[in-house]
Scaffold this motif. Structure first.
Motif, PDB file in Angstrom:
ATOM      1  N   VAL A  82      93.462 104.133  34.223  1.00 25.99           N
ATOM      2  CA  VAL A  82      92.728 104.880  35.232  1.00 25.99           C
ATOM      3  C   VAL A  82      92.883 106.361  34.915  1.00 25.99           C
ATOM      4  N   MET A  83      91.748 107.033  34.784  1.00 23.33           N
ATOM      5  CA  MET A  83      91.787 108.459  34.477  1.00 23.33           C
ATOM      6  C   MET A  83      91.816 109.284  35.747  1.00 23.33           C
ATOM      7  N   ASN A 113      94.914 111.335  36.085  1.00 23.79           N
ATOM      8  CA  ASN A 113      95.809 110.924  35.014  1.00 23.79           C
ATOM      9  C   ASN A 113      96.152 112.139  34.159  1.00 23.79           C
ATOM     10  N   ALA A 114      97.410 112.187  33.728  1.00 23.84           N
ATOM     11  CA  ALA A 114      97.836 113.357  32.961  1.00 23.84           C
ATOM     12  C   ALA A 114      97.403 113.283  31.501  1.00 23.84           C
ATOM     13  N   THR A 115      96.944 112.116  31.053  1.00 24.60           N
ATOM     14  CA  THR A 115      96.503 111.988  29.668  1.00 24.60           C
ATOM     15  C   THR A 115      95.346 112.947  29.406  1.00 24.60           C
ATOM     16  N   PRO A 116      95.425 113.713  28.324  1.00 23.86           N
ATOM     17  CA  PRO A 116      94.313 114.637  28.076  1.00 23.86           C
ATOM     18  C   PRO A 116      93.050 113.884  27.671  1.00 23.86           C
TER      19      PRO A 116
END
Lengths: 596, 395
Positions: free
Chosen positions: A241-242, B24-27
């Motif tokens: 989940v983004m 979400n912290a993912t770039p």
């Protein structure tokens, strides 16, 4: 907030086993409150469909759930929550249909062709519902009425092949909701449908939701659809989940760069960026009175009762040199047939005239033979819709790009290599990949390769037959930009075919809207978007969903022109099948098919 | 799709509360376009097929088994200890002799015990007794029964020979005292090649007609389709019988053999033609074929560079699945006495000797040709199955 109906927490799903274990869903959590709609948004490979199938307990054999739980609260029985990952198969069968129902993407294959619609919907009742005194037939007919069938009794006895895609999807909705589930999972329910039909189906889904109070888990890749129906959004990418939260919040103030990019890439009609009228004196191709009639095979022993199918009727269209003309219409409108006729892939009816001028004098495309036809093939090329079937899996990219050059003895071997390298660079791919096979590339990259192949012979006219409709939104925008750049650089003219006005909105100089083999409205892009006249054009424009939550679909405009039924259009646009109305000029270079 | 180790930490599950705006912290991957790419499939198709085929264990074993049999075919004269029609009047219906390695508790070279025959006047048959005291060592790489290698060169060399003054009936002897094992080995030559010749004929007709029907369509297609329907509607066995009955009895065994393969091939092609036609029809719809047409490529070039590479593999599969039908066809014909005739040896001819129920009851080894027929047919089917799975590596 009431307790959620469905509660997915930290779900992990993997394919394969042992060392090949490959997680496609990685720690996904979301919850759907009662009576609300949650949209699961993502591009291909995001894991959204796998998540849905896990909820329904329909995972394929090579997939395993690695962690997490799915808590579901059924409205029937004692109302306790239970973990769908650990209930018995028997209980799961009960829940499916009774508590959770599902609608699939492909209405053409999700109904059994062998049974009547009524029999298939009655089966739901037979399996899942208490007898409430009324016959199954009556309850089905009532349900068909509820999903907008004009003649529900007739529908009950109809076979799926008698219904259009949109009607089948309505029948699916009737089937899914007849037992009043408290959760409906809709997996891309409108992706296979035309835009106007999509709008009506979305509206229907919302109505059914209001009537029954069910929750909906809507899987989609289209943020426009999300903006129209979702209360909450969960955006997924590559199994994670983004971003998630209330729909309005997310769409108005996206925080993750991925969602920002998706919203920016969503095609939308932008009147300001639309091209104004282009000069029209220098035409590369001029098609006049183009008709194409197919004779359907008769049912009788000797082909008696053969019927003429008018794929094209008296189409006039011309493409200015260096310009882009877009053909827009829903499936079956004849736009691809027109492209085939123009590039001499199909023979038009006698009386049709297609005149080309490549800069050295006009010639008629249909008279071409031998050497002249080969010259013509060099100059007119096409990019197909499906990047997966347009490249031979047995050839390397180098061979694919060199094939046109070989066929035409265009240049010698070493130059072929140089040209392929240059083309790869130009379409944004690394020349190091020339020795690879098509399967190594993504859909977008394959489409770039297909474009490179089409440009190898330095054509003058490029026909783009829905080049982006099989691609993800973010990739679509990149490919459209590439096409836009190439036009100027290579001095190309485009004939661009699309079912979506938004896709062509900033590419096209002129747009022809087609319906049932005839052009119903034709105008320079800016004029068409600013002042559409024909109800069908208006319906197409209104039906293109916009990711802005305040721009809801205008169902009135859609229903006036929807369904591509000229008999149902309002006066003065209505005509029956036999003779279309004349194309009248309502303005300078703006034509509308209407009563004089 | 990216692979990550799920056991690694650092990943926080997304929240449950739908009202919370979670990020979400993912770039972002900045639109790196990977949707639909299968880097694992990036190699020549042949390599993919081989890799996939090797995973199909049963098919690989079957393939090796068949390869071994076919490798033996040129050398049957040397492999068989006896000649195909060499008779031993002393040993009619001799039972199989077992090979021993231990004599009185010690390991010795492989040997058989001498057998003595005595008439059993109660049942009117020969009784064979093993004489446990007389050890007869089997000879290896030896000179034995003379033969004409390939019918051309005289030779006496054998891999295995019967012991001096003894017999070596590994699978027993038949009505005329011929060694069943040697006959099986000789029969293999005919029975396994009849399929190959038949399939070659069937392929030639099937690919040509099926290819024309699929590529040109229209009336060509109609004619081919009608031909196929007519041939398919003929009852198979009576037609075989009729055609093979027409083979003149005075022909040499080799000509009869060729004729039988041709008959089998002539009746088998419709299946192949259909497979080729339908594959071509579906390939023609692929956009890469249309793209080639619109580039201006000639039909010959389209067939050669775009169609054939994509459907050749399917033909290999169809062929490998039709060979067993041919082998069974030959066996059936010869069994009924209408295929090959003695002195030619094939598995079907051998089974012809086993038609009598009493023979099966008293001398079951005479029917041992059943075993190789079953094994070979199964092996071809497994092999074809494995090939079929492997031939479409893109699924």
């Amino acid at each position: 907030m009431s307790e959620p109906i469905l509660h997915v927490s930290d779900l992990g799903v993997a394919f394969g086993k042992g060392r090949d274990l490959h997680e496609v869903v990685r720690g996904v959590s979301f919850a759907i409150p009662a009576g609300k709609t949650l949209a699961l948004v993502g591009e291909s490979g995001s894991g959204k469909s796998v998540t849905c199938r896990t909820i329904m307990g329909l995972l394929s054999g090579n997939a395993t759930v690695t962690r997490g739980r799915i808590d579901y609260r059924c409205h029937l029985g004692d109302g306790k929550t239970e973990d769908l990952l650990s209930v018995s198969k028997r209980r799961m069968r009960q829940i499916r249909g009774d508590g959770i129902a599902m609608i699939f993407q492909e209405p053409m294959s999700s109904l059994s062709p062998f049974h009547t619609i009524g029999a298939q919907v009655s089966e739901m009742l037979a399996l899942h519902s208490e007898n409430d005194g009324r016959s199954h037939r009556d309850r089905c007919i009532e349900a068909f009425e509820g999903v907008g069938f004009a003649d529900p009794a007739r529908t009950f006895d109809a076979y799926p092949f008698e219904l259009s895609g949109g009607m089948r999807q309505r029948a699916m909705i009737a089937m899914a909701t007849i037992c009043v589930p408290n959760l409906l999972i809709a997996d891309e329910p409108t992706t296979a449908l035309d835009v106007t039909t999509q709008a009506l189906i979305l509206d229907l889904l919302q109505k059914r939701q209001e009537e029954t109070g069910m929750s909906v888990l809507l899987v989609t890749h289209d943020l426009g659809v999300v903006a129209n129906v979702a209360d909450y959004v969960t955006v997924m990418r590559q199994g994670e989940v983004m971003e998630s939260g209330p729909a309005r919040d997310l769409l108005m103030t996206p925080r993750h760069p991925y969602l920002k990019r998706l919203i920016a890439a969503a095609p939308a009609i932008d009147t300001d960026r639309a091209h104004g009228p282009a000069p029209t004196t220098d035409l590369i191709v001029k098609a006049e009175n183009v008709s194409k009639t197919y004779v359907s095979r008769g049912r009788g022993l000797f082909g008696l009762g053969a019927e003429n199918i008018h794929a094209l009727r008296d189409v006039d269209i011309s493409i200015p040199r260096g310009g882009t003309v877009a053909l827009v219409g829903e499936s079956g409108s004849g736009k691809s047939t027109l492209a085939r006729v123009i590039m001499r892939d199909a023979t038009p009816d006698p009386g049709s005239r297609i005149t080309y001028d490549m800069g050295d004098g006009p010639f008629a495309a249909n008279d071409l033979k031998g050497e002249a036809l080969m010259r013509f093939r060099e100059q007119v090329q096409i990019v197909f819709q499906d990047p997966y079937s347009s490249l031979s899996p047995r050839m390397t990219i180098q061979d694919i790009l060199a094939e046109p050059l070989r066929v035409h003895n265009f240049c010698d071997r070493s130059e072929m290599r140089d040209r392929s390298v240059a083309m790869m660079k130009r379409v944004g791919l690394s020349p190091d990949h020339l020795s690879r096979y098509p399967h190594a590339f993504s859909g977008g990259q394959r489409q770039r390769i297909a474009i490179a192949r089409a440009l190898a012979l330095e054509p003058k006219l490029l026909i783009c037959d829905e080049p982006t409709s099989a691609l993800d939104v973010s990739v679509q925008a990149q490919v459209l930009d590439l096409l836009d750049d190439l036009r100027e650089e290579f001095g190309l003219s485009y004939l661009f075919i699309s079912h979506d006005l938004a896709v062509v909105s900033h590419l096209a100089d002129e747009i022809a809207v087609m319906c049932r083999g005839a052009v119903v409205e034709q105008a320079p892009a800016k004029i068409l978007f600013e002042a559409p006249v024909h109800p069908y054009t208006k319906a197409l424009m209104a039906a293109a969903p916009d990711p802005h939550p305040d721009h809801r679909l205008d169902l009135n405009a859609i229903s006036l022109g929807a369904g591509a039924k000229p008999e149902a259009w309002p006066e003065p646009y209505r005509y029956d099948r036999r003779d279309p109305l004349p194309l009248l000029a309502v303005d300078d270079r703006h034509f509308v098919r209407m009563e004089a | 799709m990216k692979r990550t180790d799920p056991t690694k930490g650092g990943r926080v599950p997304s929240p449950i509360d739908p009202n919370e705006h979670y990020v979400n912290a993912t770039p972002d991957d900045e639109g790196v376009d990977t949707g639909g790419a299968r880097p694992d499939l990036d190699m020549p198709t042949g390599k993919l097929i081989r890799r996939r085929f090797l995973r199909h264990r049963l098919a690989v074993i079957s393939g090796l088994f068949l390869a071994f049999l076919y490798l033996c075919i040129p050398f049957v004269e040397m492999i068989a200890p006896y000649g195909a029609n060499q008779r031993d009047a002393e040993h009619l219906y001799a039972p199989p002799q077992s090979v021993h390695f231990f004599h009185e508790g010690s390991l010795v070279a492989p040997f058989v015990y001498a057998t003595t025959a005595a008439p059993d006047l109660e049942n009117f048959q020969w009784k064979y007794e093993e004489d446990r005291t007389v050890r007869q060592p089997i000879r290896f790489l030896c000179l034995g029964e003379p033969y004409r290698f390939w019918g051309l060169v005289e030779g006496r060399f054998h891999l295995v020979c019967p012991p001096e003054g003894g017999t070596l009936f590994l699978l027993g002897a038949d009505r005329l005292g011929r060694d069943v094992f040697s006959r099986l080995v000789y029969g293999m030559r005919v029975s396994l090649t009849v399929g190959l010749i038949g399939i070659a004929i069937s392929l030639l007709i099937g690919v040509t007609l099926g290819g024309m029907a699929g590529y040109f369509g229209g009336w060509v297609d109609s004619i081919v389709q009608r031909m196929i329907e007519v041939i398919r509607s003929l009852p198979e066995l009576p037609i075989w019988l009729a055609l093979s009955a027409a083979v003149p009895p005075q022909w040499s065994p080799v000509s009869v053999f060729l004729m039988i393969s041709i008959i089998l091939g002539l009746l088998d092609w419709p299946g192949l033609a259909r497979a080729v036609r339908s594959k071509l029809l579906s390939l023609r719809e692929e956009e890469f074929v249309r793209a080639a047409e619109l580039i201006g490529a000639s039909p010959a070039r389209i067939i050669r560079t775009h169609l054939i590479p994509n459907f050749m593999s399917h033909i290999v599969v169809s062929a490998s699945l039709s060979i067993p039908a041919m082998i069974l066809g030959e066996t059936a014909l010869s069994f009924l006495g209408l295929g090959l005739r003695p002195p030619a040896v094939s598995w079907g001819v051998m089974l012809n000797d086993a038609q009598d129920l009493t023979v099966i009851e008293f001398y079951p080894w005479v029917a041992s040709a059943m075993v190789p027929v079953i094994l070979v047919v199964l092996a071809f089917n497994f092999l074809g199955d494995g090939l079929r799975d492997a031939m479409d590596p893109y699924s």
